[in-house]
Scaffold this active site. Structure first.
Site, PDB file in Angstrom:
ATOM      1  N   LYS A   1       0.847  -1.214   0.000  1.00  9.43           N
ATOM      2  CA  LYS A   1       0.000   0.000   0.000  1.00  9.43           C
ATOM      3  C   LYS A   1       0.874   1.252   0.000  1.00  9.43           C
ATOM      4  O   LYS A   1       1.885   1.306   0.709  1.00  9.43           O
ATOM      5  CB  LYS A   1      -0.914  -0.017   1.236  1.00  9.43           C
ATOM      6  CG  LYS A   1      -1.910   1.143   1.297  1.00  9.43           C
ATOM      7  CD  LYS A   1      -2.804   1.039   2.532  1.00  9.43           C
ATOM      8  CE  LYS A   1      -3.849   2.143   2.585  1.00  9.43           C
ATOM      9  NZ  LYS A   1      -4.698   2.050   3.797  1.00  9.43           N
TER      10      LYS A   1
ATOM     11  N   SER B   1      -9.792   2.019   3.011  1.00 10.49           N
ATOM     12  CA  SER B   1      -8.917   2.734   2.103  1.00 10.49           C
ATOM     13  C   SER B   1      -7.923   1.847   1.351  1.00 10.49           C
ATOM     14  O   SER B   1      -7.406   2.262   0.328  1.00 10.49           O
ATOM     15  CB  SER B   1      -8.135   3.785   2.880  1.00 10.49           C
ATOM     16  OG  SER B   1      -7.277   3.180   3.835  1.00 10.49           O
TER      17      SER B   1
ATOM     18  N   SER C   1      -9.902  -0.208   7.243  1.00  5.72           N
ATOM     19  CA  SER C   1      -9.340  -0.130   5.897  1.00  5.72           C
ATOM     20  C   SER C   1      -8.664  -1.386   5.358  1.00  5.72           C
ATOM     21  O   SER C   1      -8.315  -1.427   4.182  1.00  5.72           O
ATOM     22  CB  SER C   1      -8.343   1.020   5.816  1.00  5.72           C
ATOM     23  OG  SER C   1      -9.044   2.215   5.637  1.00  5.72           O
TER      24      SER C   1
HETATM   25  N1  GLN Z   1     -13.225   4.311   6.510  1.00  6.08           N
HETATM   26  C1  GLN Z   1     -12.540   4.766   7.673  1.00  6.08           C
HETATM   27  C2  GLN Z   1     -12.141   6.211   7.482  1.00  6.08           C
HETATM   28  O1  GLN Z   1     -12.455   6.747   6.492  1.00  6.08           O
HETATM   29  C3  GLN Z   1     -11.344   3.920   7.952  1.00  6.08           C
HETATM   30  C4  GLN Z   1     -10.138   4.280   7.189  1.00  6.08           C
HETATM   31  C5  GLN Z   1      -8.943   3.462   7.603  1.00  6.08           C
HETATM   32  O2  GLN Z   1      -9.074   2.448   8.280  1.00  6.08           O
HETATM   33  N2  GLN Z   1      -7.770   3.939   7.218  1.00  6.08           N
HETATM   34  O3  GLN Z   1     -11.518   6.790   8.323  1.00  6.08           O
END
Ligand code: GLN
Length: 485
Positions: free
Chosen positions: A84, A159, A183
């Protein structure tokens, strides 16, 4: 399903290892094959943001030389993996999905990435994600959305959308992602692969471009539970570069995942099966729970009544920490600098205004507000107190059960563009994942049947702090049961 699919299951680690060790497969050919497939499919799926070919091929050549000499091969010898783009690799572009880090080439390697490579893995390249890991659909990437390999009209989740899609489309055998509020787990469930949320501190965060430091975790994606467990074993463990990394012994997670689940006590929290849950997701998870019963588990209800406060709590803590962490991007030392700037103060504001996307700015505003004098006690401090209650509630539940199972997401992958107009609806959909993030406990999401037209559904298996071995065991039992639509 409306359109073509790009789903292809990678070979397992065990198969690839055996092939590389006896010379049937050359690591260099394997890497070249993956690069060909990436060249063919990436224009369609937008999974990789950049490739690290030189480094990958040098590593593959090293592995092939070892195999030719009959030397013992490390655990991940020749295995092609993707990373990532919030995890830094020396000399390689590391954008975190943001324009503000365009052109940034970090001077060092992230510990988890370095550990994979030391174990023989071949690092193919950097994977697309929501900007600074903020999002649940990958639509917040400055470099365009990733498409779901199961249906390219749909989001892969976020994400870590690139990390999930890469494994689902066989553009890597396994990948690393990060999980702050879901994410890893949510995109893994949307793409039909396995994703791991390690206990906070289990994996060093050194070299992770920070979003919310008290919540951020690095974890693996793979096509099956055993491989995900093997990867976690490689990247876990204390690191002198991260004071929050745990000195606890790293278990043999892959071996643990093979232990039968008979006799394990499984908790099912009613708060995760209420309003807003898609009936087809509910049905698929129900079959997963039946499979665990059939395998000899005792299934019983548990109560997690603070679940309803988890989303607002998460979005206060995460944005507060993000506003502090993102203050460092100012156009001075690295990354994007606005050409419009006449004065120093102009340079800061133009660089940040042009460099950050809308969602990141929204979070900086929210977080700065929550931390400001006069509001701190009402918002940030209150959120920390609720966080504590959530963690205690999980501890109480784990006194009675070995693992807790829930849906990973209330619904399967949605269409690209479907939810972009309503940020709050997007936040609310994180309800099943942010709780474990706030509590610091671990979990695994495992494919558990499908919903409408073959869209993947994931079951989330949660376990207590450092209970990864148990989470893998339960996930493997669900995987072995082979839940069908
Ligand atoms: N969807 C969550 C957010 O937007 C989690 C994102 C993540 O785990 N990096 O913060």
């Amino acid at each position: 399903m409306t359109t073509e699919t790009f789903i292809e299951k990678p070979k397992t680690l065990a198969t690839l290892r055996a092939e590389i060790a006896d010379g049937r497969t050359k690591a260099a050919d394997l890497a070249a094959g993956y690069y060909q497939r990436i060249e063919k499919l990436n224009p369609r799926l937008n999974v990789y943001l950049s490739l690290t070919k030189e480094r990958a091929l040098a590593q593959a050549a090293r592995i092939d030389a070892m195999a030719a000499k009959g030397e013992p091969l490390p655990l991940l010898a020749g295995i092609p993996v993707g990373i990532k783009d919030v995890l830094v690799m020396q000399g390689a572009p590391s954008t975190a999905g943001s324009k503000i880090l365009q052109g940034y080439r970090p001077p060092y390697d992230c510990t988890a990435v370095a550990r994979l490579e030391a174990a023989g893995a071949v690092l193919l390249g950097k994977l697309n994600c929501d900007e600074f890991a903020m999002g649940s659909s990958n639509e917040n990437s400055a470099y365009g959305p990733v498409r779901n390999p199961a249906d390219p009209e749909r989001v892969p989740g976020g994400s870590s959308g690139g990390s999930a899609a890469a494994v689902a489309a066989n553009l890597a055998v396994a990948t690393l992602g990060t999980d702050t509020g879901g994410s890893i787990r949510q995109p893994a469930s949307f793409c039909g692969v396995v994703g791991v949320l390690p206990t906070y501190g289990r994996v060093s965060r050194y070299g992770l471009i920070a979003f919310a430091s008290s919540l951020d975790r690095i974890g693996p994606f793979a096509s099956n539970v055993r491989d995900a467990a093997t990867l976690l074993g490689v990247i876990a463990g204390h690191d002198p570069h991260d004071a929050t990394s745990s000195p606890a012994l790293v278990e043999d997670y892959a071996a643990a995942s093979d232990i039968p689940v008979q006799g394990l006590r499984i908790g099912v929290p009613s708060e995760y099966f209420g309003e807003g849950l898609d009936p087809e997701v509910r049905a698929a998870i129900g079959k997963g729970i039946d499979a665990l019963k059939a395998a000899g588990c005792t299934v019983k209800p548990v109560s997690l009544p603070h679940t309803k406060y988890a989303v607002p709590t998460y979005y206060l803590v995460a944005t507060a920490e993000a506003s502090a962490n993102l203050a460092r991007f100012d156009g001075v030392r690295y990354g994007y600098r606005s050409p419009k700037s006449a004065t120093l103060s102009d340079m800061y504001s133009h660089s940040r205004d042009e460099g950050f996307g809308a969602e990141v700015k929204r979070r900086i505003f929210l977080g700065t507000y929550a931390l400001s004098a006069g509001y701190y006690d009402a918002y940030y401090l209150k959120a920390q107190q609720v966080r504590r209650l959530l963690a205690e509630e999980f501890l109480r539940a784990f006194a009675e059960v070995d693992a807790i199972v829930t849906p990973t997401s209330p619904f399967p992958a949605f269409k690209i563009g479907e939810k972009t107009g309503d940020p709050v609806a997007m936040y609310l959909a994180d309800i099943y994942t942010v709780t474990a993030s706030l509590a610091g406990i671990c979990g695994v999401t495992v494919p558990c049947g499908t919903a409408r037209a073959g869209l993947p559904v994931g079951m989330q298996v949660l376990a207590r702090h450092l209970g990864e071995a148990t989470a893998f065991r339960v996930a493997r039992a669900v995987e072995t049961a082979g839940i069908q639509e």
